[in-house]
Design an enzyme around this catalytic site. Sequence first.
Site, short mmCIF file in Angstrom:
data_model
loop_
_atom_site.label_atom_id
_atom_site.label_comp_id
_atom_site.label_asym_id
_atom_site.label_seq_id
_atom_site.Cartn_x
_atom_site.Cartn_y
_atom_site.Cartn_z
N ARG A 1 21.82 -14.50 3.96
CA ARG A 1 21.52 -13.06 3.85
C ARG A 1 22.50 -12.30 2.95
O ARG A 1 22.11 -11.60 2.02
CB ARG A 1 21.47 -12.43 5.25
CG ARG A 1 20.95 -11.02 5.26
CD ARG A 1 20.87 -10.46 6.66
NE ARG A 1 20.12 -11.32 7.57
CZ ARG A 1 18.79 -11.43 7.59
NH1 ARG A 1 18.06 -10.72 6.75
NH2 ARG A 1 18.20 -12.23 8.45
N SER B 1 0.82 -1.22 0.00
CA SER B 1 0.00 0.00 0.00
C SER B 1 0.86 1.27 0.00
O SER B 1 0.49 2.28 -0.60
CB SER B 1 -0.99 -0.01 1.17
OG SER B 1 -0.34 0.20 2.40
N HIS C 1 8.67 3.52 9.21
CA HIS C 1 8.41 2.66 10.36
C HIS C 1 7.17 3.20 11.07
O HIS C 1 7.08 4.41 11.33
CB HIS C 1 9.62 2.70 11.30
CG HIS C 1 9.50 1.78 12.46
ND1 HIS C 1 9.50 0.41 12.33
CD2 HIS C 1 9.34 2.02 13.79
CE1 HIS C 1 9.36 -0.15 13.52
NE2 HIS C 1 9.27 0.80 14.42
C1 GRF Z 1 3.82 -0.50 6.78
O1 GRF Z 1 3.12 -0.37 8.00
C2 GRF Z 1 5.20 0.05 6.91
O2 GRF Z 1 5.31 1.13 7.80
C3 GRF Z 1 5.98 -1.12 7.44
O3 GRF Z 1 5.44 -2.24 6.78
C4 GRF Z 1 4.09 -1.95 6.42
C5 GRF Z 1 3.97 -2.22 4.96
O4 GRF Z 1 2.66 -2.08 4.49
N1 GRF Z 1 7.39 -0.94 7.24
P1 GRF Z 1 2.37 -1.98 2.94
O5 GRF Z 1 2.90 -3.26 2.29
O6 GRF Z 1 3.05 -0.77 2.41
O7 GRF Z 1 0.89 -1.91 2.83
#
Ligand code: GRF
Length: 230
Positions: free
Chosen positions: A91, A38, A135
């Site tokens: 990794r 998203s 984040h």
């Molecule tokens: C979001 O909450 C972002 O802050 C975190 O992972 C989630 C990803 O969501 N790092 P999306 O895939 O962008 O919907």
Amino acid sequence: MPTSALTSASGRNRPLPATGNHSIRKARLAILLSGRGSNMVALVNAVQHGVLQELGEVVVVFSNKPDAPGLETAAALGCPTASLSSQGRKRAEFDADVVEVLHRYQPDYVVLAGYMRILSPTFIRAFAGRILNIHPADTHQHQGLHAYEWAFENRLPETKITVHLVDEGLDTGPILAQHAVDLRGADTLAEVERRGLAVEHRVYAETLAELIKKERHAEPAEASRVASPD
Ligand code: GRF
């Protein structure tokens, strides 16, 4: 291969004026995701008709999960996509392969958007100072996964969406922007996430736009020097 992809003394591409004219080339964005994407959609929308329109272009949406729903969404939005499965890979070795793939697209910025991998030093050093993450909490208070659950379980009255540069620690890099989300009255985790994501989708693009503008203005002398054809 873009003729205007410039490499500065530090070895990094820069969003600088294009060679031979006065137009400014757009910053090349590689967006990395592992899931629904998203935030990727919000960034692509901002590039296509929002705050990043004159500033950035999405050169690739990459995933470590070939079946990530976000990849299909990105393709439907007209973005180039690439993937390499991280399953069963060590990794550092996997990251070296990802770096090789990303280098083909010459990104100015690597934008993590729900990329569920801890990055190895190999990766961080390849794009040092050019990797952004979002984040869903104040990174001084919470690092790693499940930040919305943490806010919900602790009944926090607010959380702070944080956009930061990525260094070799877990959510420890320099903070570029923080935006508070009012969580009062949010009585389900879904509601906490809904409010948070609405802010995420706005502030990631805005912060990236500000960063690109700031770097453009910071280095005009280097730009004209490096970009000059003679
Ligand atoms: C979001 O909450 C972002 O802050 C975190 O992972 C989630 C990803 O969501 N790092 P999306 O895939 O962008 O919907």
